[in-house]
Scaffold this motif. Sequence first.
Motif, mmCIF file in Angstrom:
data_model
loop_
_atom_site.group_PDB
_atom_site.id
_atom_site.type_symbol
_atom_site.label_atom_id
_atom_site.label_comp_id
_atom_site.label_asym_id
_atom_site.label_seq_id
_atom_site.Cartn_x
_atom_site.Cartn_y
_atom_site.Cartn_z
ATOM 1 N N VAL A 1 -12.060 5.002 0.034
ATOM 2 C CA VAL A 1 -12.364 4.351 1.536
ATOM 3 C C VAL A 1 -10.974 3.955 2.095
ATOM 4 O O VAL A 1 -10.659 3.958 3.267
ATOM 5 C CB VAL A 1 -13.311 3.339 1.229
ATOM 6 C CG1 VAL A 1 -13.562 2.401 2.542
ATOM 7 C CG2 VAL A 1 -14.578 3.763 1.127
ATOM 8 N N ARG A 2 -10.205 3.563 1.199
ATOM 9 C CA ARG A 2 -8.651 3.067 1.491
ATOM 10 C C ARG A 2 -7.815 4.253 2.269
ATOM 11 O O ARG A 2 -7.030 3.943 2.884
ATOM 12 C CB ARG A 2 -8.096 2.110 0.277
ATOM 13 C CG ARG A 2 -8.548 0.865 0.432
ATOM 14 C CD ARG A 2 -7.558 0.147 -0.506
ATOM 15 N NE ARG A 2 -7.654 0.449 -1.927
ATOM 16 C CZ ARG A 2 -8.309 0.098 -2.855
ATOM 17 N NH1 ARG A 2 -9.108 -0.777 -2.798
ATOM 18 N NH2 ARG A 2 -8.013 0.784 -4.073
ATOM 19 N N ALA A 3 -8.388 5.329 1.663
ATOM 20 C CA ALA A 3 -7.260 6.407 1.902
ATOM 21 C C ALA A 3 -7.929 7.027 3.235
ATOM 22 O O ALA A 3 -6.985 7.757 3.661
ATOM 23 C CB ALA A 3 -7.328 7.541 0.886
ATOM 24 N N ASN B 1 -14.135 2.023 -8.396
ATOM 25 C CA ASN B 1 -12.911 2.003 -8.034
ATOM 26 C C ASN B 1 -12.583 3.257 -7.316
ATOM 27 O O ASN B 1 -11.846 3.291 -6.603
ATOM 28 C CB ASN B 1 -12.058 2.014 -9.292
ATOM 29 C CG ASN B 1 -12.188 0.687 -9.740
ATOM 30 O OD1 ASN B 1 -12.381 -0.228 -9.270
ATOM 31 N ND2 ASN B 1 -11.832 0.442 -11.504
ATOM 32 N N ASN C 1 -13.725 3.021 -3.825
ATOM 33 C CA ASN C 1 -12.950 2.088 -3.154
ATOM 34 C C ASN C 1 -11.586 2.715 -2.729
ATOM 35 O O ASN C 1 -10.994 2.509 -1.640
ATOM 36 C CB ASN C 1 -12.539 0.732 -3.721
ATOM 37 C CG ASN C 1 -14.053 0.146 -4.153
ATOM 38 O OD1 ASN C 1 -14.661 0.059 -3.148
ATOM 39 N ND2 ASN C 1 -13.800 -0.878 -5.011
ATOM 40 N N GLU C 2 -10.979 3.367 -3.665
ATOM 41 C CA GLU C 2 -9.637 4.095 -3.095
ATOM 42 C C GLU C 2 -9.989 5.189 -2.080
ATOM 43 O O GLU C 2 -8.928 5.514 -1.227
ATOM 44 C CB GLU C 2 -9.100 4.652 -4.591
ATOM 45 C CG GLU C 2 -8.542 3.724 -5.628
ATOM 46 C CD GLU C 2 -8.092 4.401 -6.707
ATOM 47 O OE1 GLU C 2 -8.076 5.712 -6.747
ATOM 48 O OE2 GLU C 2 -7.743 3.964 -7.824
ATOM 49 N N HIS D 1 2.360 4.842 0.653
ATOM 50 C CA HIS D 1 2.740 5.658 1.822
ATOM 51 C C HIS D 1 2.789 7.023 1.529
ATOM 52 O O HIS D 1 2.549 7.933 2.481
ATOM 53 C CB HIS D 1 4.116 5.087 2.607
ATOM 54 C CG HIS D 1 3.603 3.899 3.407
ATOM 55 N ND1 HIS D 1 3.623 3.803 4.385
ATOM 56 C CD2 HIS D 1 3.912 2.592 2.826
ATOM 57 C CE1 HIS D 1 3.449 2.437 5.001
ATOM 58 N NE2 HIS D 1 3.870 1.787 3.912
ATOM 59 N N ASN E 1 1.511 9.864 -1.378
ATOM 60 C CA ASN E 1 0.670 10.077 -2.480
ATOM 61 C C ASN E 1 1.627 10.845 -3.671
ATOM 62 O O ASN E 1 1.423 10.505 -4.747
ATOM 63 C CB ASN E 1 -0.184 11.294 -2.509
ATOM 64 C CG ASN E 1 -1.335 11.660 -3.489
ATOM 65 O OD1 ASN E 1 -1.764 10.755 -4.015
ATOM 66 N ND2 ASN E 1 -1.123 12.938 -3.877
ATOM 67 N N GLU F 1 0.896 -1.206 -0.046
ATOM 68 C CA GLU F 1 0.030 0.037 0.136
ATOM 69 C C GLU F 1 0.885 1.274 -0.108
ATOM 70 O O GLU F 1 1.784 1.106 0.689
ATOM 71 C CB GLU F 1 -0.950 0.156 1.187
ATOM 72 C CG GLU F 1 -1.905 1.247 1.129
ATOM 73 C CD GLU F 1 -2.875 1.031 2.399
ATOM 74 O OE1 GLU F 1 -3.623 2.003 2.704
ATOM 75 O OE2 GLU F 1 -2.668 0.170 3.390
ATOM 76 N N ARG G 1 -8.362 7.695 7.380
ATOM 77 C CA ARG G 1 -7.365 7.455 8.369
ATOM 78 C C ARG G 1 -8.337 7.218 9.495
ATOM 79 O O ARG G 1 -9.026 8.111 9.993
ATOM 80 C CB ARG G 1 -6.369 8.600 8.633
ATOM 81 C CG ARG G 1 -5.536 8.747 7.472
ATOM 82 C CD ARG G 1 -4.545 9.718 7.507
ATOM 83 N NE ARG G 1 -3.636 9.909 6.460
ATOM 84 C CZ ARG G 1 -2.611 10.657 6.567
ATOM 85 N NH1 ARG G 1 -2.037 11.121 7.434
ATOM 86 N NH2 ARG G 1 -2.065 10.909 5.451
#
Length: 486
Positions: A445-447, A439, A442-443, A232, A234, A230, A449
């Motif tokens: 949501v993953r970003a 997509n 989903n990105e 770290h 950007n 993943e 914190r």
Amino acid sequence: MTQDVEMKEQHQPSNSTTSSPSTLHHLKEIASLIETGAYAKETRRIQRAVRLTNTLRRKLKASVLYAFLNFALSAGSESFNRLISYLPKEDEHEMEVDTATSVTQAPAKHPLPELEIYCYLLVLIFLIDQKKHNEAKACSSASIARLKNLNRRTVDVLASRLYSYYSLSYELTGDLAEIRGSLLALHRIATLRHDELGQETLLNLLLRNYLHYNLYDQAEKLRSKAPRFEAHSNQQFCRYLFYLGKIRTIQLEYTDAKESLLQAARKAPAAALAFRVQCNKWAVIVRLLLGEIPERTVFMQKGMENALRPYFELTNAVRIGDLELFKSVAEKFSSTFSTDRTHNLIVRLRHNVIRTGLRNISISYSRISLADVAKKLRLDSANPVADAESIVAKAIRDGAIDATLDRANGWMVSKETGDIYSTNEPQLAFNSRIAFCLNMHNEAVRALRFPPNSHKEKESAEKRRERQQQEQELAKHIAEEDDDEF
């Protein structure tokens, strides 16, 4: 009275150096922030220190750096003597003033490794900005040699910046190939130490190194075998997507290249204008190679109009299908395309121009002779009719046009266009748009914190207040993080 007047006159020249202690004071605050982060093992504080350093970059002077090194390092240490040797000895008077202000501060007898690496970083930034490239090469090599002996997670943030400037200093002198082996060794060390930020940075530097010398096959082999995790940073992720898009473009994988380049341009911060311009240049070429015509709004983005002007005229020539106009545009902006390293891709577009012109002809005429096709396409070969016949046959086979070829009479007969909504084209278009939105969700949501272990233990009121304070401080600097170091 005369003595008082004389003293006032003596102190007046020191007003010209009032800006230096201010910058020095900020550097001391950054040093204390690094010390706090090192003792608490919080890399977030060190990241903040690096961001604050970028704001002071234009204010750095040799006298300020000399005073700060005297404050942060032991006066007779090896690192102090080495770093002082890289600084110019021009402003002797200013050095005396700044040194005098730092005498009251007792120098650290055993400085932290993080602070020592930060001093290397500070001097290296100054040398690069002052265009002292040879001194920057020596300083960066010394800093990398020192870094190899340090295995601390709090050093990783500073090390990733040193890796970038290490590669930049050699690139500015045209010696980028010399450090390829060193970068590979550093990547191996970062992998063994589980330094994921260092792995990201070094992988991008290696890809840049290979692509600089057009070694696309070696770059793809390295990229495919390097460990992935993943992202770290950007900024590093944007660079990776850009390099991946360039590799995919050269390998004729235009669909994947388009996705990577557009994602890199979208994720890049607004301040990184030059990076977004490069992404859009390559994305325009890839979309043209795919048979698509970019929208006019792509070329009208703020700050990009002049840089994208050659590609706008090129797109117009491809859209019309005019081979003569395409040749004139390619010749007019040949130097620009060579500088952008897109000249070889422009050569590939000739076939797309011919195919676009042929598609326009098939829509306009139900039946047309091959001689007229060659005339309208402006084919300048020895036997234009035979070339037109082969071009039409290949376009029919590839499905670019819906027509038949009558070789006996030398005609191209176009079929009537049916209703596109009776085919699967609308369904495929909607499916691609839905997949893109999913997509992106989903990105996002993953970003997000989340506080660690929030579902396992109940926090007290004091811990809650401390956490909220940290979240507010983090939110304040997240906006700065996207605009940093591009």
